[in-house]
Motif scaffolding. Structure first.
Motif, PDB file in Angstrom:
ATOM      1  N   THR A 233       0.810  -1.222   0.000  1.00 34.57           N
ATOM      2  CA  THR A 233       0.000   0.000   0.000  1.00 34.57           C
ATOM      3  C   THR A 233       0.843   1.271   0.000  1.00 34.57           C
ATOM      4  N   GLY A 234       2.156   1.138   0.271  1.00 38.34           N
ATOM      5  CA  GLY A 234       3.000   2.320   0.400  1.00 38.34           C
ATOM      6  C   GLY A 234       3.001   2.890   1.803  1.00 38.34           C
ATOM      7  N   GLU A 235       2.287   2.238   2.724  1.00 37.80           N
ATOM      8  CA  GLU A 235       2.188   2.731   4.100  1.00 37.80           C
ATOM      9  C   GLU A 235       3.267   2.164   5.005  1.00 37.80           C
ATOM     10  N   GLY A 236       4.126   1.282   4.460  1.00 37.15           N
ATOM     11  CA  GLY A 236       5.191   0.694   5.262  1.00 37.15           C
ATOM     12  C   GLY A 236       5.325  -0.787   4.986  1.00 37.15           C
ATOM     13  N   ILE A 237       6.455  -1.360   5.395  1.00 34.57           N
ATOM     14  CA  ILE A 237       6.693  -2.776   5.197  1.00 34.57           C
ATOM     15  C   ILE A 237       5.608  -3.593   5.879  1.00 34.57           C
ATOM     16  N   GLY A 238       5.081  -4.584   5.159  1.00 33.41           N
ATOM     17  CA  GLY A 238       4.058  -5.453   5.723  1.00 33.41           C
ATOM     18  C   GLY A 238       2.646  -4.949   5.573  1.00 33.41           C
ATOM     19  N   ARG A 239       2.448  -3.794   4.927  1.00 35.43           N
ATOM     20  CA  ARG A 239       1.099  -3.249   4.725  1.00 35.43           C
ATOM     21  C   ARG A 239       0.679  -3.515   3.291  1.00 35.43           C
ATOM     22  N   TYR A 240      -0.384  -4.288   3.137  1.00 37.36           N
ATOM     23  CA  TYR A 240      -0.798  -4.729   1.813  1.00 37.36           C
ATOM     24  C   TYR A 240      -2.299  -4.538   1.610  1.00 37.36           C
ATOM     25  N   CYS A 241      -2.670  -4.383   0.349  1.00 34.30           N
ATOM     26  CA  CYS A 241      -4.058  -4.558  -0.048  1.00 34.30           C
ATOM     27  C   CYS A 241      -4.123  -5.836  -0.877  1.00 34.30           C
ATOM     28  N   PHE A 242      -5.348  -6.312  -1.138  1.00 37.83           N
ATOM     29  CA  PHE A 242      -5.521  -7.600  -1.808  1.00 37.83           C
ATOM     30  C   PHE A 242      -6.469  -7.436  -2.988  1.00 37.83           C
ATOM     31  N   SER A 243      -5.955  -7.781  -4.167  1.00 37.13           N
ATOM     32  CA  SER A 243      -6.727  -7.706  -5.398  1.00 37.13           C
ATOM     33  C   SER A 243      -7.270  -9.100  -5.702  1.00 37.13           C
ATOM     34  N   VAL A 244      -8.595  -9.184  -5.909  1.00 36.36           N
ATOM     35  CA  VAL A 244      -9.270 -10.481  -5.975  1.00 36.36           C
ATOM     36  C   VAL A 244     -10.206 -10.527  -7.181  1.00 36.36           C
ATOM     37  N   ASP A 245     -10.220 -11.683  -7.853  1.00 40.82           N
ATOM     38  CA  ASP A 245     -11.261 -12.016  -8.828  1.00 40.82           C
ATOM     39  C   ASP A 245     -12.013 -13.223  -8.286  1.00 40.82           C
ATOM     40  N   CYS A 246     -13.337 -13.206  -8.417  1.00 45.51           N
ATOM     41  CA  CYS A 246     -14.130 -14.353  -8.009  1.00 45.51           C
ATOM     42  C   CYS A 246     -15.186 -14.647  -9.056  1.00 45.51           C
ATOM     43  N   GLU A 247     -15.712 -15.863  -9.013  1.00 42.93           N
ATOM     44  CA  GLU A 247     -16.781 -16.229  -9.921  1.00 42.93           C
ATOM     45  C   GLU A 247     -18.079 -15.547  -9.505  1.00 42.93           C
ATOM     46  N   GLY A 248     -18.878 -15.180 -10.500  1.00 44.62           N
ATOM     47  CA  GLY A 248     -20.193 -14.630 -10.206  1.00 44.62           C
ATOM     48  C   GLY A 248     -20.306 -13.149 -10.463  1.00 44.62           C
ATOM     49  N   HIS A 249     -21.523 -12.644 -10.295  1.00 47.84           N
ATOM     50  CA  HIS A 249     -21.899 -11.262 -10.601  1.00 47.84           C
ATOM     51  C   HIS A 249     -22.455 -10.606  -9.346  1.00 47.84           C
ATOM     52  N   ILE A 250     -22.303  -9.303  -9.245  1.00 49.84           N
ATOM     53  CA  ILE A 250     -22.783  -8.592  -8.062  1.00 49.84           C
ATOM     54  C   ILE A 250     -24.288  -8.770  -7.865  1.00 49.84           C
ATOM     55  N   GLN A 251     -25.016  -9.074  -8.939  1.00 48.22           N
ATOM     56  CA  GLN A 251     -26.450  -9.314  -8.798  1.00 48.22           C
ATOM     57  C   GLN A 251     -26.764 -10.716  -8.280  1.00 48.22           C
ATOM     58  N   ASP A 252     -25.767 -11.597  -8.228  1.00 46.19           N
ATOM     59  CA  ASP A 252     -25.954 -12.909  -7.594  1.00 46.19           C
ATOM     60  C   ASP A 252     -25.987 -12.715  -6.084  1.00 46.19           C
ATOM     61  N   ARG A 253     -26.919 -13.344  -5.414  1.00 52.39           N
ATOM     62  CA  ARG A 253     -27.069 -13.125  -3.975  1.00 52.39           C
ATOM     63  C   ARG A 253     -25.800 -13.468  -3.210  1.00 52.39           C
ATOM     64  N   ARG A 254     -25.132 -14.556  -3.600  1.00 55.59           N
ATOM     65  CA  ARG A 254     -23.943 -14.981  -2.865  1.00 55.59           C
ATOM     66  C   ARG A 254     -22.822 -13.951  -2.997  1.00 55.59           C
ATOM     67  N   VAL A 255     -22.669 -13.363  -4.201  1.00 60.28           N
ATOM     68  CA  VAL A 255     -21.611 -12.381  -4.417  1.00 60.28           C
ATOM     69  C   VAL A 255     -21.943 -11.078  -3.700  1.00 60.28           C
ATOM     70  N   ALA A 256     -23.200 -10.654  -3.769  1.00 58.34           N
ATOM     71  CA  ALA A 256     -23.601  -9.433  -3.057  1.00 58.34           C
ATOM     72  C   ALA A 256     -23.364  -9.587  -1.564  1.00 58.34           C
ATOM     73  N   ASP A 257     -23.667 -10.775  -1.019  1.00 61.06           N
ATOM     74  CA  ASP A 257     -23.434 -11.015   0.408  1.00 61.06           C
ATOM     75  C   ASP A 257     -21.949 -10.944   0.747  1.00 61.06           C
ATOM     76  N   VAL A 258     -21.111 -11.493  -0.143  1.00 62.28           N
ATOM     77  CA  VAL A 258     -19.660 -11.406   0.077  1.00 62.28           C
ATOM     78  C   VAL A 258     -19.222  -9.954   0.134  1.00 62.28           C
ATOM     79  N   LEU A 259     -19.674  -9.143  -0.824  1.00 59.44           N
ATOM     80  CA  LEU A 259     -19.258  -7.746  -0.876  1.00 59.44           C
ATOM     81  C   LEU A 259     -19.729  -6.992   0.366  1.00 59.44           C
ATOM     82  N   MET A 260     -20.943  -7.292   0.840  1.00 59.15           N
ATOM     83  CA  MET A 260     -21.409  -6.646   2.072  1.00 59.15           C
ATOM     84  C   MET A 260     -20.554  -7.059   3.264  1.00 59.15           C
ATOM     85  N   GLY A 261     -20.165  -8.357   3.298  1.00 56.17           N
ATOM     86  CA  GLY A 261     -19.306  -8.811   4.387  1.00 56.17           C
ATOM     87  C   GLY A 261     -17.944  -8.146   4.353  1.00 56.17           C
ATOM     88  N   LEU A 262     -17.381  -7.988   3.164  1.00 56.90           N
ATOM     89  CA  LEU A 262     -16.097  -7.293   3.045  1.00 56.90           C
ATOM     90  C   LEU A 262     -16.223  -5.843   3.500  1.00 56.90           C
TER      91      LEU A 262
END
Length: 309
Positions: A233-262
């Protein structure tokens, strides 16, 4: 043409990215503008100078294209609307008359080197490699006499007046690069049943098990992860963000639930889009992961609240 009719891409002319952008149906009616870098291509979209930008994001041999991943995780938000998969094989391009034994210096994009490393060791073990901004730019540098040879697409030879000394070079069979068409944020394309969703998230704290919690959001809802990469992230050693691809669409209930949980559990989340998969492969759904299963579970909870459970 107006900016609405313009696509940018990682140039110059003769790159694999140009070959990929020309596979888009819209390419026939768009002005295709090469840019010197991935950030330049994406910044043109941010500035309203282009409707979209096609840039590489992942290679089956070398992995993620960090310039693209980092640009999508920072700056003014952008969204992915489509992906393109392009088979990759390199040609060794030289000035006319150059023989293999005369090659002392070679160039190409840094992502190209791991894909031809074994071929280089076997055929040009003493040649010095220096990276170029793109494979096509490497071809241009050979044309100008700065290097003896370049690894690029065979189609780049005519553009830069070079000869194809060796063709179909690749250390790994069926190598391919994934490109994404990026635009300004808007409503995602409609779900097709064979979709992918991309997101970047930042953890609240760097503690034991901190990454496990967001990953459980995917696992507990039966959402298959297709790619996960950590980026500083540039905030210091050991500080990271995570880039993710997953199966499904935001209109799928399971994916929308994941995004709300994140969103609930992470320090920050950036939605990068839901879009059709280039391979058109439907999502793999485990037991209880369908929209019907989520709806049935929600109905059961409602009955419980009414005393009918």
């Amino acid at each position: 043409m107006s900016p609405a009719s313009r696509f940018t891409y990682l140039g110059p002319e003769g790159t694999f990215t140009e070959a990929a952008v020309r596979t888009l149906p819209e390419a026939a009616t768009r002005e295709l503008v090469p840019m010197v870098s991935v950030p330049a291509a994406l910044d043109a979209v941010r500035a309203g100078e282009a409707a979209g930008a096609l840039v590489p994001i992942e290679n089956s041999v070398e992995g993620g294209v960090t310039a693209t991943i980092d640009e999508l995780a920072s700056g003014e938000p952008l969204m992915i609307y489509r992906e393109v998969l392009l088979p990759i094989a390199f040609a060794l391009l030289v000035r006319p008359g150059t023989r293999l034994e005369e090659i002392k210096t070679v160039t190409g994009h840094p992502v190209a080197q791991p894909q031809v490393r074994r071929w280089l060791a076997a055929n040009l073990p003493d040649a010095l490699w220096e990276s170029a901004a793109s494979n096509a730019d490497g071809a241009r540098l050979v044309q100008e006499g700065r290097y003896d040879a370049a690894f690029a697409g065979e189609f780049a030879a005519a553009t830069y007046g070079l000869d194809v000394l060796v063709s179909d070079i690749h250390d790994a069979e069926n190598a391919e690069t994934r490109f994404v068409l990026v635009g300004r944020p808007a409503r995602p394309p409609a779900p097709t049943g064979a979709d992918k969703t991309s997101v970047v998230f930042w953890l609240r704290e760097d503690t034991s098990g901190a990454l496990l919690e967001p990953l459980q959001e995917f696992a507990s809802r039966g959402v298959n992860l297709m790619r996960i990469e950590s980026r500083p992230t540039g905030e210091g050693i050991g500080r990271y963000c995570f880039s993710v691809d997953c199966e499904g669409h935001i209109q799928d209930r399971r994916v929308a639930d994941v995004l709300m949980g994140l969103k609930r559990g992470c320090r920050a989340v950036r939605f990068l889009g839901s879009y059709p998969r280039a391979d058109a492969r439907p999502a793999t759904l485990g037991p209880g992961a369908s929209d019907e299963a989520f709806s049935a579970a929600a109905d059961w909870v409602a009955r419980c609240m009414d005393g009918r459970g």
